[in-house]
Scaffold this active site. Structure first.
Site, PDB file in Angstrom:
ATOM      1  CE1 TYR A   1       0.769   0.379   4.550  1.00  0.00           C
ATOM      2  CE2 TYR A   1       0.107  -1.914   4.280  1.00  0.00           C
ATOM      3  CZ  TYR A   1       0.713  -0.910   5.039  1.00  0.00           C
ATOM      4  OH  TYR A   1       1.232  -1.213   6.265  1.00  0.00           O
TER       5      TYR A   1
ATOM      6  CG  HIS B   1       5.534   1.889   1.974  1.00  0.00           C
ATOM      7  ND1 HIS B   1       4.172   1.739   2.070  1.00  0.00           N
ATOM      8  CD2 HIS B   1       5.970   2.210   3.222  1.00  0.00           C
ATOM      9  CE1 HIS B   1       3.798   1.967   3.326  1.00  0.00           C
ATOM     10  NE2 HIS B   1       4.874   2.239   4.041  1.00  0.00           N
TER      11      HIS B   1
END
Length: 364
Positions: free
Chosen positions: A269, A319
């Site tokens: 995400y 990430h």
């Protein structure tokens, strides 16, 4: 006798003809300038004191900047990703979250599927009176925003005064300004955080919660009222100092939008830094970006840290920093943001930077 009459008749006809021609030419001579000025639109019109926007009047995001970040038909790459209909904040008008967004959000940190999200949202909104879209109501103004990351490349930058010159200054996580004012400024209007990165805020600062799980929503309601939540996957602040009227919550649907349109499913995400940046694109008219990436020596650390060689954040894999960097670079190339690099000169430089804000393990 007859000859004289013919002569005078001819003279009279001649004089009448000359007079008629003269009258005709005089009338056309006066009419030509009027006709020319009424049809000639190439001449510049007199300047007006009225301010005109570069965005069509029907666009609700119209502003008085020379260029508005949401202006269409400037960058096809940007227009493909930017959806002005996507609202960043969770509001009292949201009866329920779209099922695709809800399913994706609950899977981020393996939240229980049987959690009653609507009840959790209702609880949060009952505690937060200021649940409205955080957007200037006067579209005639130019809302200039600075998004300030936590990179060590801010040290020695002397960007403090430039950052403070913006109308809105956004910071994130455990960012501090005390002792670093010359490089990062002291002004903060919006501070993005989640439970594990929470800090106390001044009364005039907007707290923007980034909820990565339902428990984050429950935490903000608790931290501003009873204080019954003290732990998530780690110990968190029991109470947070903030003005309830200035607390906003990022919508899980907005998180999914950033994941789909901007980071394109790279990483589990988006990072907090990426979310803050896209939030700025949706709520500001001009966006300047500071403090993202490594320092000038390629080291990764927060500007307040003593350990300048920390790079543990890259081991988490949560990430995709490299892809987020490419997105940041592209936004600068497309002239949608002003990107300030570690150089001391206070000017935007749209060239590559190594990656986004440094992260520690378990950070967002």
């Amino acid at each position: 006798m007859h000859c004289k009459r013919r002569m005078w008749s001819g003279l009279a006809i001649f004089l009448l003809t000359v007079a008629f021609i003269g009258f005709y030419m005089q009338m056309n001579c006066y009419s030509l300038p009027v006709q020319r000025h009424s049809t000639d639109i190439k001449e510049p019109l007199p300047e007006s004191n009225q301010t005109f926007t570069t965005v069509p009047p029907e666009d609700p995001r119209a502003c008085s900047c020379t260029k508005c970040v949401s202006e269409k038909d400037v960058s096809a790459w940007f227009d493909k990703r930017f959806d002005s209909n996507t609202q960043p904040l969770l509001t009292a008008k949201d009866d329920s979250l779209p099922q695709p967004a809800l399913s994706w959000w609950l899977a981020l940190q393996q939240s229980h599927r049987d959690v009653k999200v609507n009840e959790v949202v209702a609880e949060v909104l009952s505690v937060l009176p200021g649940t409205s879209q955080n957007r200037t109501e006067d579209s005639s103004k130019c809302r200039r925003c600075a998004v300030v990351g936590n990179s060590g490349n801010l040290l020695g930058s002397s960007y403090g005064p430039l950052i403070e010159s913006h109308d809105v200054v956004m910071r994130m996580n455990k960012a501090t300004t005390s002792g670093f004012e010359s490089d990062v400024g002291r002004k903060t209007t919006h501070h993005f955080m989640y439970p594990e990165s929470a800090i106390d805020l001044q009364a005039d600062v907007h707290l923007v919660l980034v909820p990565f799980k339902p428990l984050d929503l429950q935490w903000i309601a608790s931290a501003l009222s009873t204080g019954h939540i003290t732990k998530t996957y780690m110990e968190v602040k029991q109470f947070v100092k903030a003005d309830k009227d200035k607390v906003s919550v990022i919508s899980p649907a907005f998180l999914k939008y950033v994941n789909d349109n901007w980071t394109e499913h790279h990483g589990r995400y988006p990072s907090t830094g990426m979310l803050a940046l896209i939030f700025a694109l949706h709520t500001c008219d001009e966006v300047s970006v500071f403090g993202y990436g490594a320092d000038v020596n390629g080291n990764w650390h927060h500007y307040w840290e003593k350990n300048k060689y920390s790079s543990a954040f890259r081991k988490t894999g949560v990430h995709d920093a490299d892809f987020e960097t490419e997105t940041l670079r592209k936004l600068a190339k497309e002239r949608k943001i002003r990107l300030y690099t570690p150089e001391r000169t206070a000017r935007p430089i749209n060239k590559s930077i190594n990656t986004l804000e440094g992260y520690q393990p378990n950070s967002r």
